[in-house]
Design a protein around this motif. Structure first.
Motif, PDB file in Angstrom:
ATOM      1  N   ASP A  98       4.192  12.976   5.392  1.00 22.21           N
ATOM      2  CA  ASP A  98       2.813  13.240   4.960  1.00 22.21           C
ATOM      3  C   ASP A  98       2.065  11.933   4.702  1.00 22.21           C
ATOM      4  OD1 ASP A  98       3.246  15.971   5.073  1.00 22.21           O
ATOM      5  OD2 ASP A  98       3.687  16.157   2.923  1.00 22.21           O
ATOM      6  N   LEU A  99       2.730  10.989   4.022  1.00 21.89           N
ATOM      7  CA  LEU A  99       2.094   9.701   3.728  1.00 21.89           C
ATOM      8  C   LEU A  99       1.786   8.936   5.011  1.00 21.89           C
ATOM      9  CD1 LEU A  99       4.072   8.537   0.568  1.00 21.89           C
ATOM     10  CD2 LEU A  99       1.694   9.289   0.680  1.00 21.89           C
ATOM     11  N   ASN A 100       2.713   8.942   5.954  1.00 19.66           N
ATOM     12  CA  ASN A 100       2.471   8.260   7.228  1.00 19.66           C
ATOM     13  C   ASN A 100       1.290   8.885   7.970  1.00 19.66           C
ATOM     14  OD1 ASN A 100       4.442   6.255   7.018  1.00 19.66           O
ATOM     15  ND2 ASN A 100       6.040   7.620   7.785  1.00 19.66           N
ATOM     16  N   ALA A 101       1.153  10.190   7.904  1.00 19.59           N
ATOM     17  CA  ALA A 101       0.017  10.865   8.533  1.00 19.59           C
ATOM     18  C   ALA A 101      -1.287  10.461   7.858  1.00 19.59           C
ATOM     19  CB  ALA A 101       0.211  12.384   8.474  1.00 19.59           C
ATOM     20  N   LEU A 152     -19.129   7.312  -6.171  1.00 17.30           N
ATOM     21  CA  LEU A 152     -17.686   7.357  -6.395  1.00 17.30           C
ATOM     22  C   LEU A 152     -17.182   8.733  -5.988  1.00 17.30           C
ATOM     23  CD1 LEU A 152     -15.155   5.934  -7.498  1.00 17.30           C
ATOM     24  CD2 LEU A 152     -15.735   6.867  -9.746  1.00 17.30           C
ATOM     25  N   ILE A 153     -16.268   8.743  -5.018  1.00 19.33           N
ATOM     26  CA  ILE A 153     -15.769  10.032  -4.528  1.00 19.33           C
ATOM     27  C   ILE A 153     -14.317  10.274  -4.926  1.00 19.33           C
ATOM     28  CG2 ILE A 153     -17.382  10.198  -2.620  1.00 19.33           C
ATOM     29  CD1 ILE A 153     -15.093   9.289  -0.769  1.00 19.33           C
ATOM     30  N   MET A 154     -13.588   9.209  -5.348  1.00 16.16           N
ATOM     31  CA  MET A 154     -12.214   9.411  -5.738  1.00 16.16           C
ATOM     32  C   MET A 154     -11.743   8.193  -6.544  1.00 16.16           C
ATOM     33  SD  MET A 154      -8.726  10.040  -3.446  1.00 16.16           S
ATOM     34  CE  MET A 154      -9.372   9.096  -2.134  1.00 16.16           C
ATOM     35  N   THR A 155     -10.843   8.437  -7.477  1.00 12.38           N
ATOM     36  CA  THR A 155     -10.186   7.343  -8.195  1.00 12.38           C
ATOM     37  C   THR A 155      -8.685   7.544  -8.118  1.00 12.38           C
ATOM     38  OG1 THR A 155     -10.210   8.478 -10.321  1.00 12.38           O
ATOM     39  CG2 THR A 155     -12.095   7.066  -9.846  1.00 12.38           C
ATOM     40  N   VAL A 156      -7.984   6.438  -8.069  1.00 13.41           N
ATOM     41  CA  VAL A 156      -6.521   6.459  -8.100  1.00 13.41           C
ATOM     42  C   VAL A 156      -6.117   5.483  -9.176  1.00 13.41           C
ATOM     43  CG1 VAL A 156      -4.400   6.013  -6.827  1.00 13.41           C
ATOM     44  CG2 VAL A 156      -6.397   6.974  -5.644  1.00 13.41           C
ATOM     45  N   LYS A 157      -5.335   5.940 -10.142  1.00 15.36           N
ATOM     46  CA  LYS A 157      -4.929   5.058 -11.244  1.00 15.36           C
ATOM     47  C   LYS A 157      -3.432   4.981 -11.331  1.00 15.36           C
ATOM     48  CE  LYS A 157      -9.103   5.897 -13.788  1.00 15.36           C
ATOM     49  NZ  LYS A 157      -9.762   6.123 -15.012  1.00 15.36           N
ATOM     50  N   VAL A 196       0.830  -1.196   0.000  1.00 18.09           N
ATOM     51  CA  VAL A 196       0.000   0.000   0.000  1.00 18.09           C
ATOM     52  C   VAL A 196       0.868   1.251   0.000  1.00 18.09           C
ATOM     53  CG1 VAL A 196      -1.796   1.248   1.259  1.00 18.09           C
ATOM     54  CG2 VAL A 196      -1.870  -1.236   1.138  1.00 18.09           C
ATOM     55  N   TYR A 197       1.959   1.211   0.723  1.00 16.48           N
ATOM     56  CA  TYR A 197       2.846   2.367   0.778  1.00 16.48           C
ATOM     57  C   TYR A 197       3.414   2.666  -0.614  1.00 16.48           C
ATOM     58  CZ  TYR A 197       6.067   5.760   2.695  1.00 16.48           C
ATOM     59  OH  TYR A 197       6.712   6.932   2.984  1.00 16.48           O
ATOM     60  N   GLY A 198       3.807   1.621  -1.353  1.00 13.79           N
ATOM     61  CA  GLY A 198       4.317   1.803  -2.712  1.00 13.79           C
ATOM     62  C   GLY A 198       3.260   2.387  -3.630  1.00 13.79           C
ATOM     63  N   TYR A 199       2.015   1.910  -3.479  1.00 15.27           N
ATOM     64  CA  TYR A 199       0.918   2.449  -4.288  1.00 15.27           C
ATOM     65  C   TYR A 199       0.674   3.922  -3.950  1.00 15.27           C
ATOM     66  CZ  TYR A 199      -0.123  -2.522  -5.068  1.00 15.27           C
ATOM     67  OH  TYR A 199      -0.060  -3.844  -5.370  1.00 15.27           O
ATOM     68  N   ALA A 200       0.731   4.234  -2.654  1.00 16.78           N
ATOM     69  CA  ALA A 200       0.520   5.623  -2.237  1.00 16.78           C
ATOM     70  C   ALA A 200       1.609   6.534  -2.800  1.00 16.78           C
ATOM     71  CB  ALA A 200       0.476   5.703  -0.716  1.00 16.78           C
ATOM     72  N   LYS A 201       2.839   6.054  -2.820  1.00 13.20           N
ATOM     73  CA  LYS A 201       3.939   6.851  -3.385  1.00 13.20           C
ATOM     74  C   LYS A 201       3.679   7.144  -4.865  1.00 13.20           C
ATOM     75  CE  LYS A 201       7.678   7.904  -1.726  1.00 13.20           C
ATOM     76  NZ  LYS A 201       8.021   9.229  -1.221  1.00 13.20           N
ATOM     77  N   LYS A 202       3.146   6.153  -5.591  1.00 12.42           N
ATOM     78  CA  LYS A 202       2.835   6.357  -7.009  1.00 12.42           C
ATOM     79  C   LYS A 202       1.671   7.331  -7.179  1.00 12.42           C
ATOM     80  CE  LYS A 202       4.444   1.897  -8.722  1.00 12.42           C
ATOM     81  NZ  LYS A 202       4.051   0.612  -9.298  1.00 12.42           N
ATOM     82  N   ALA A 203       0.671   7.198  -6.317  1.00 16.18           N
ATOM     83  CA  ALA A 203      -0.518   8.054  -6.425  1.00 16.18           C
ATOM     84  C   ALA A 203      -0.232   9.492  -6.003  1.00 16.18           C
ATOM     85  CB  ALA A 203      -1.654   7.478  -5.577  1.00 16.18           C
ATOM     86  N   TYR A 204       0.693   9.653  -5.015  1.00 17.21           N
ATOM     87  CA  TYR A 204       1.005  10.976  -4.471  1.00 17.21           C
ATOM     88  C   TYR A 204       2.520  11.189  -4.483  1.00 17.21           C
ATOM     89  CZ  TYR A 204      -3.741  10.400  -2.682  1.00 17.21           C
ATOM     90  OH  TYR A 204      -5.082  10.187  -2.560  1.00 17.21           O
ATOM     91  N   PRO A 205       3.112  11.322  -5.665  1.00 18.41           N
ATOM     92  CA  PRO A 205       4.576  11.388  -5.757  1.00 18.41           C
ATOM     93  C   PRO A 205       5.200  12.616  -5.089  1.00 18.41           C
ATOM     94  CG  PRO A 205       3.569  11.852  -7.887  1.00 18.41           C
ATOM     95  CD  PRO A 205       2.464  11.420  -6.967  1.00 18.41           C
ATOM     96  N   THR A 206       4.442  13.659  -4.870  1.00 20.91           N
ATOM     97  CA  THR A 206       5.018  14.872  -4.275  1.00 20.91           C
ATOM     98  C   THR A 206       4.922  14.894  -2.751  1.00 20.91           C
ATOM     99  OG1 THR A 206       2.937  16.091  -4.510  1.00 20.91           O
ATOM    100  CG2 THR A 206       4.522  16.222  -6.351  1.00 20.91           C
TER     101      THR A 206
END
Length: 180
Positions: A36-39, A175-180, A21-31
């Motif tokens: 921030d991701l841990n929060a 549907l409130i959000m999509t992540v691709k 999940v952490y790897g996916y989050a990094k891809k979805a939110y690269p900045t």
């Protein structure tokens, strides 16, 4: 509800074991920074209960060019199969009626999902049918029209087809959000 789509069963089962999940989050939110991701993860973990996870396989669906955008409305009919003919009934009796609704612009898409896990006689449900609507107005128009009319032969087939399943409940989702 979170829905994750996979190209095949092997990919789905593999992802359950890896749960990167952490790897996916990094891809979805690269900045975003690691802090921030841990929060985000901390906030997410506190906001939900993942006590129930169900794996499904797509069995059948209507043909359409429906594009799920934020705001899409879905109805989920949760059912338990009572007879071995259930999936055939959905595909041969109900699907053509839903396809007609899609073709007429009364709904965006319809599909039938079979639960892979959990399974067995104690599982709450065995199948879900879903209907997608572009917005509340399309859903309301569909519901007010009761989906249109059926000829007598179809009405009789539907009456018999309903005996192949137990209707557990209907859920509503947006549907409130999509992540691709």
């Amino acid at each position: 509800m979170t829905v994750t789509l996979f190209a095949n069963l092997q990919d789905m089962l593999k992802s359950i074991n890896s749960l990167d999940v952490y790897g996916y989050a990094k891809k979805a939110y690269p900045t975003k920074t690691d802090k921030d991701l841990n929060a985000m993860f901390d906030k997410t973990g506190k906001s939900r209960d993942m006590a129930n996870q169900v794996l499904f396989k797509m069995v059948d669906q209507t043909k359409s060019d429906f594009d799920m955008k934020v705001g899409t409305i879905a109805t989920l009919d949760i059912m338990k199969q009572l007879d071995d003919s259930y999936e055939k009934v959905e595909s041969e009796i109900f699907k053509p009626w839903h396809q007609q609704m899609v073709d007429q612009g009364k709904k965006g898409n319809w599909g039938l999902l079979r639960a892979i896990l959990p399974a067995g006689s104690e599982a709450y449900a065995s199948h879900i049918t879903f209907s997608m609507y572009k917005d509340e107005a399309q859903l309301a128009a569909f519901m007010e029209d009761s989906g249109g009319t059926m000829d007598l032969t179809t009405q009789l087939a539907v009456k018999e087809g309903l005996k192949t399943r137990e209707d557990k409940e209907v859920k509503f989702a947006r549907l409130i959000m999509t992540v691709k």
